[in-house]
Design an enzyme around this catalytic site. Structure first.
Site, short mmCIF file in Angstrom:
data_model
loop_
_atom_site.label_atom_id
_atom_site.label_comp_id
_atom_site.label_asym_id
_atom_site.label_seq_id
_atom_site.Cartn_x
_atom_site.Cartn_y
_atom_site.Cartn_z
N LYS A 120 1.00 -1.13 -0.18
CA LYS A 120 0.10 0.06 -0.08
C LYS A 120 0.83 1.16 0.06
O LYS A 120 2.11 1.12 0.26
CB LYS A 120 -0.90 -0.04 1.37
CG LYS A 120 -0.21 0.09 2.44
CD LYS A 120 -1.06 -0.58 3.63
CE LYS A 120 -0.18 -0.54 5.03
NZ LYS A 120 -1.15 -0.81 6.11
N TYR A 123 14.09 30.40 10.09
CA TYR A 123 12.76 31.03 10.19
C TYR A 123 12.50 31.14 11.69
O TYR A 123 12.92 30.14 12.37
CB TYR A 123 11.33 30.19 9.66
CG TYR A 123 11.34 30.81 8.02
CD1 TYR A 123 11.24 31.72 7.63
CD2 TYR A 123 11.28 29.43 7.20
CE1 TYR A 123 10.93 32.07 6.15
CE2 TYR A 123 11.05 29.58 5.83
CZ TYR A 123 10.92 30.96 5.38
OH TYR A 123 10.67 31.29 3.99
N MET A 131 10.62 25.13 3.43
CA MET A 131 9.90 24.09 2.39
C MET A 131 10.83 23.56 1.53
O MET A 131 10.57 22.20 1.05
CB MET A 131 8.83 25.24 1.50
CG MET A 131 8.18 24.24 0.48
SD MET A 131 7.18 25.24 -0.60
CE MET A 131 6.02 26.13 0.62
C1 LIG Z 1 -0.29 -1.77 6.92
C2 LIG Z 1 -1.08 -3.40 7.23
C3 LIG Z 1 -0.23 -4.29 7.30
C4 LIG Z 1 1.43 -4.23 7.13
O1 LIG Z 1 1.78 -3.81 8.57
P1 LIG Z 1 3.43 -3.41 8.92
O2 LIG Z 1 3.57 -3.02 10.07
O3 LIG Z 1 3.79 -2.42 7.70
O4 LIG Z 1 4.23 -4.69 8.68
C5 LIG Z 1 -0.62 -5.70 7.70
N1 LIG Z 1 -2.10 -5.61 7.59
C6 LIG Z 1 -2.89 -4.60 7.66
C7 LIG Z 1 -4.39 -4.62 7.96
C8 LIG Z 1 -2.22 -3.53 7.56
O5 LIG Z 1 -3.24 -2.17 7.38
#
Ligand SMILES: *Cc1c(COP(=O)(O)O)cnc(C)c1O
Length: 383
Positions: free
Chosen positions: A49, A269, A322
């Site tokens: 993801k 800044y 930035m």
């Molecule tokens: C993101 C996620 C993972 C992976 O988790 P990590 O801690 O990055 O290994 C596994 N299962 C679900 C449901 C997730 O949302």
């Protein structure tokens, strides 16, 4: 060789880039194999993801597939379509589940939703009954996160509902751990017990509970399939112990100029960092717009991020802006650093986990914030 290339994604020249991101696909693959060995007989999937945690789905997925990974998890449909293009016959699950009216997109690309509520189960069953056939989907059971997933009682009821369950093909029953990176946390044992109870009612359906850290829990709750994300990309799944994973990311920033800040003057800044004595400042061509979190700014009261300059650790001096970071390089011999040199923001022992901690967050956020302005270089996986 995989399809890894040294082509940068945006049309940007290496010499003109303010920052350079090197992604080691061989390390990514080695990490997947380490996790697969640890998971024993369970299948080892990959969570890709958020563009493979910023590494790039188009590059990470083919490398993992070539190593033997056959199941991928993403959060969004668009990520699933990109994963499908990179792995034509893999199993792909969409963790965020079924948004209303999106069911038809799943069979169109041979994708599987992770059904996270009774409404989603019913919508999927209705879609299947309306002519799509008994399509596969995962059932997400909530064992303590209170975020996504059917409550355990609802899942147990669903397990008895032959009519609803018969409308589609439950291909996975899964849950997600709340605190797997804290092995002593009592919720781990409770979640494992609750999940074990629920999955027993789904006879013949493969089960999955563990993320990266879950794989390393003493209870080894691997079930049939594990779902690592962060550890694949080099993050430490066992924060209380040495990191068993290989680093995947190196982030370098270019020095635009070197200057002297006179004693008592401030840098950046709002003047939150004051030079104590005459200090040499390197101005880097990376800032918060590149995803380097502003919360890593360094003040006289609170140290922030660090960079490696000619092998020497140097602290951030003042607010991150930035497009720029100012760095106190006074500890580096004057002749050892020049305009145009690269400094290391992540890599060479400065880990993703440490960079996250210095920004007051976790390595996950550092990785997934990595911006689009970097020149990206992929080191091939080999085989
Ligand atoms: C993101 C996620 C993972 C992976 O988790 P990590 O801690 O990055 O290994 C596994 N299962 C679900 C449901 C997730 O949302």
């Amino acid at each position: 060789m995989t399809s890894a290339s040294n082509e940068p994604r945006p049309a940007i020249g290496e010499d003109e880039a303010g920052g350079l991101l090197t992604i080691d696909l061989a390390a990514l693959v080695a990490n997947w194999r380490t996790l697969a060995a640890k998971a024993g007989g369970a299948e080892t999937a990959a969570v890709v993801k958020a563009d493979a945690y910023g590494m790039g789905i188009d590059e990470a997925v083919p490398a993992l597939y070539a190593a033997g990974c056959r199941t991928f998890f993403v959060a969004h449909l668009v990520e699933a379509r990109r994963t499908r293009a990179a792995a034509p016959d893999a199993v792909i699950y969409v963790l965020n589940g079924l948004l209303p009216g999106t069911a038809a997109a799943y069979p169109a690309h041979d994708l599987r939703p992770v059904l996270g509520s009774q409404e989603e189960v019913e919508e999927w069953a209705a879609f299947c009954r309306a002519g799509a056939g008994r399509l596969p989907a995962a059932i997400h059971v909530d064992t303590g996160m209170n975020r996504l997933g059917l409550r355990a009682e609802a899942a147990l009821q669903l397990a008895e509902d032959a009519e609803l369950l018969g409308a589609f093909t439950p291909s996975l029953v899964m849950s997600h751990l709340v605190s797997a990176e804290e092995p002593e946390h009592p919720i781990n044992v409770r979640q494992i017990a609750a999940f074990t109870h629920v999955r027993e009612r789904f006879a013949g359906v493969p089960a999955s509970l563990s993320n990266s850290s879950g794989i390393f829990l003493p209870q080894a709750p691997h079930f049939d399939l594990v779902r690592p994300g962060y550890a694949l990309y080099g993050g430490n799944p066992t924060p209380e112990r040495a990191n068993p994973m290989r680093p995947v990311v190196q982030l370098e920033a270019r020095i635009i100029q070197l200057r002297w800040a006179p004693d008592g003057e401030t840098v950046g800044y709002n003047g939150h960092w004051t030079a104590q004595g005459r200090r040499r400042i390197a101005t880097l061509s990376v800032g918060y717009a590149d995803g380097y979190l502003r919360t890593a700014s360094g003040t006289n009261l609170k140290s922030g991020g660090e960079a490696l300059v000619a092998g020497v650790r140097c602290p951030f001096a003042g607010r991150i802006s930035m497009d720029l970071i100012t760095l106190d390089v006074s500890a580096v011999p004057e002749g050892a650093v020049q305009r145009g040199d690269k400094v290391t923001l992540i890599g060479n022992g400065l880990t993703v986990d440490e960079a996250g901690k210095r920004a007051g967050t976790i390595g996950y956020e550092m990785l997934t914030d990595l911006g689009e302005r970097y020149y990206r270089r992929y080191l091939p996986a080999g085989q």
